[in-house]
Design a protein around this motif. Structure first.
Motif, mmCIF file in Angstrom:
data_model
loop_
_atom_site.group_PDB
_atom_site.id
_atom_site.type_symbol
_atom_site.label_atom_id
_atom_site.label_comp_id
_atom_site.label_asym_id
_atom_site.label_seq_id
_atom_site.Cartn_x
_atom_site.Cartn_y
_atom_site.Cartn_z
ATOM 1 N N SER A 33 0.843 -1.189 0.000
ATOM 2 C CA SER A 33 0.000 0.000 0.000
ATOM 3 C C SER A 33 0.879 1.239 0.000
ATOM 4 O O SER A 33 1.909 1.282 0.676
ATOM 5 C CB SER A 33 -0.881 -0.003 1.247
ATOM 6 N N LEU A 34 0.463 2.248 -0.745
ATOM 7 C CA LEU A 34 1.204 3.517 -0.745
ATOM 8 C C LEU A 34 1.098 4.226 0.595
ATOM 9 O O LEU A 34 1.786 5.219 0.829
ATOM 10 C CB LEU A 34 0.710 4.416 -1.877
ATOM 11 N N GLU A 35 0.260 3.709 1.481
ATOM 12 C CA GLU A 35 0.148 4.229 2.841
ATOM 13 C C GLU A 35 1.527 4.223 3.525
ATOM 14 O O GLU A 35 1.786 5.020 4.419
ATOM 15 C CB GLU A 35 -0.840 3.367 3.624
ATOM 16 N N VAL A 36 2.414 3.346 3.076
ATOM 17 C CA VAL A 36 3.772 3.256 3.616
ATOM 18 C C VAL A 36 4.489 4.594 3.495
ATOM 19 O O VAL A 36 5.304 4.953 4.334
ATOM 20 C CB VAL A 36 4.561 2.150 2.862
ATOM 21 N N PHE A 37 4.179 5.360 2.453
ATOM 22 C CA PHE A 37 4.876 6.615 2.197
ATOM 23 C C PHE A 37 4.112 7.841 2.693
ATOM 24 O O PHE A 37 4.558 8.967 2.484
ATOM 25 C CB PHE A 37 5.182 6.748 0.706
ATOM 26 N N ASP A 38 2.953 7.637 3.350
ATOM 27 C CA ASP A 38 2.209 8.765 3.902
ATOM 28 C C ASP A 38 2.991 9.407 5.037
ATOM 29 O O ASP A 38 3.756 8.750 5.745
ATOM 30 C CB ASP A 38 0.843 8.320 4.429
ATOM 31 N N SER A 39 2.771 10.689 5.213
ATOM 32 C CA SER A 39 3.383 11.405 6.315
ATOM 33 C C SER A 39 2.717 10.963 7.613
ATOM 34 O O SER A 39 1.510 10.782 7.671
ATOM 35 C CB SER A 39 3.185 12.913 6.108
ATOM 36 N N GLY A 40 3.508 10.802 8.640
ATOM 37 C CA GLY A 40 2.973 10.347 9.916
ATOM 38 C C GLY A 40 3.130 8.839 10.042
ATOM 39 O O GLY A 40 3.601 8.163 9.140
ATOM 40 N N GLY A 41 2.757 8.322 11.182
ATOM 41 C CA GLY A 41 2.839 6.890 11.414
ATOM 42 C C GLY A 41 4.128 6.478 12.087
ATOM 43 O O GLY A 41 5.038 7.281 12.303
ATOM 44 N N MET A 42 4.174 5.209 12.425
ATOM 45 C CA MET A 42 5.304 4.640 13.156
ATOM 46 C C MET A 42 6.252 3.985 12.189
ATOM 47 O O MET A 42 5.819 3.174 11.388
ATOM 48 C CB MET A 42 4.779 3.617 14.157
ATOM 49 N N PRO A 43 7.533 4.270 12.279
ATOM 50 C CA PRO A 43 8.221 5.341 12.993
ATOM 51 C C PRO A 43 8.349 6.588 12.118
ATOM 52 O O PRO A 43 8.024 6.551 10.937
ATOM 53 C CB PRO A 43 9.605 4.735 13.249
ATOM 54 N N ILE A 112 -5.277 15.180 4.580
ATOM 55 C CA ILE A 112 -4.518 15.712 5.717
ATOM 56 C C ILE A 112 -3.293 14.851 5.995
ATOM 57 O O ILE A 112 -3.254 13.672 5.654
ATOM 58 C CB ILE A 112 -5.385 15.811 6.991
ATOM 59 N N TYR A 113 -2.308 15.471 6.590
ATOM 60 C CA TYR A 113 -1.128 14.774 7.068
ATOM 61 C C TYR A 113 -1.124 14.905 8.580
ATOM 62 O O TYR A 113 -1.222 15.999 9.112
ATOM 63 C CB TYR A 113 0.141 15.384 6.463
ATOM 64 N N LYS A 114 -1.030 13.780 9.262
ATOM 65 C CA LYS A 114 -1.274 13.754 10.696
ATOM 66 C C LYS A 114 -0.100 14.137 11.587
ATOM 67 O O LYS A 114 -0.275 14.387 12.758
ATOM 68 C CB LYS A 114 -1.769 12.362 11.089
#
Length: 140
Positions: A33-43, A112-114
């Motif tokens: 998933s491109l979610e891997v490159f979203d801003s935010g998240g661990m770590p 949004i970027y969290k």
């Protein structure tokens, strides 16, 4: 290749590998998933990358050098920004989305970027320092 660039590339790869593993665990799927490159998240990737470079700078050029001081200040700014400024902006974005939905407005829902929580930044910092040490020792 520059020791500093190696630290950046290894950190970037490792952080996104960790993010991928955590996302797969959360979603119970190994589909990329491109979610891997979203801003935010661990770590925090920004923190890990800058922490690895700062560590390499300190070990290579000395912890009393001007370039180490500059790297350390930049690392502190990035960590503050991730947990305060970007986090606050992300929370405001969530509130705006909630208002848009409640009002049934025709306004397009913004992306949004969290930002990051303190544990995400601390984990990124720890990972970056460890990677910096490994890169430095592996190239000497």
């Amino acid at each position: 290749m520059s020791l500093y660039i190696i630290a950046v590339l290894v950190s970037w790869f490792c952080v996104h590998l960790v993010k991928y593993i955590l996302i797969c665990k959360k979603n119970k799927s190994y589909k990329f998933s491109l979610e891997v490159f979203d801003s935010g998240g661990m770590p925090s990737a920004h923190t890990a990358i800058l922490a690895s470079v700062t560590t390499v700078v300190g070990l290579s050029d000395g912890f009393n050098s001007g370039i180490f001081a500059l790297a350390a200040v930049m690392l502190a700014i990035v960590m503050h920004d991730a947990t305060r400024v970007r986090r606050s902006s992300g929370e405001q974005g969530l509130a705006i989305i909630k208002i848009i939905k409640e009002q049934k407005s025709k306004i397009e829902i913004p992306h949004i970027y969290k930002g990051h929580t303190p544990p995400e930044v601390i984990f990124g910092l720890s990972l970056g320092v460890i990677i910096g040490l490994i890169v430095f020792l592996a190239t000497k």
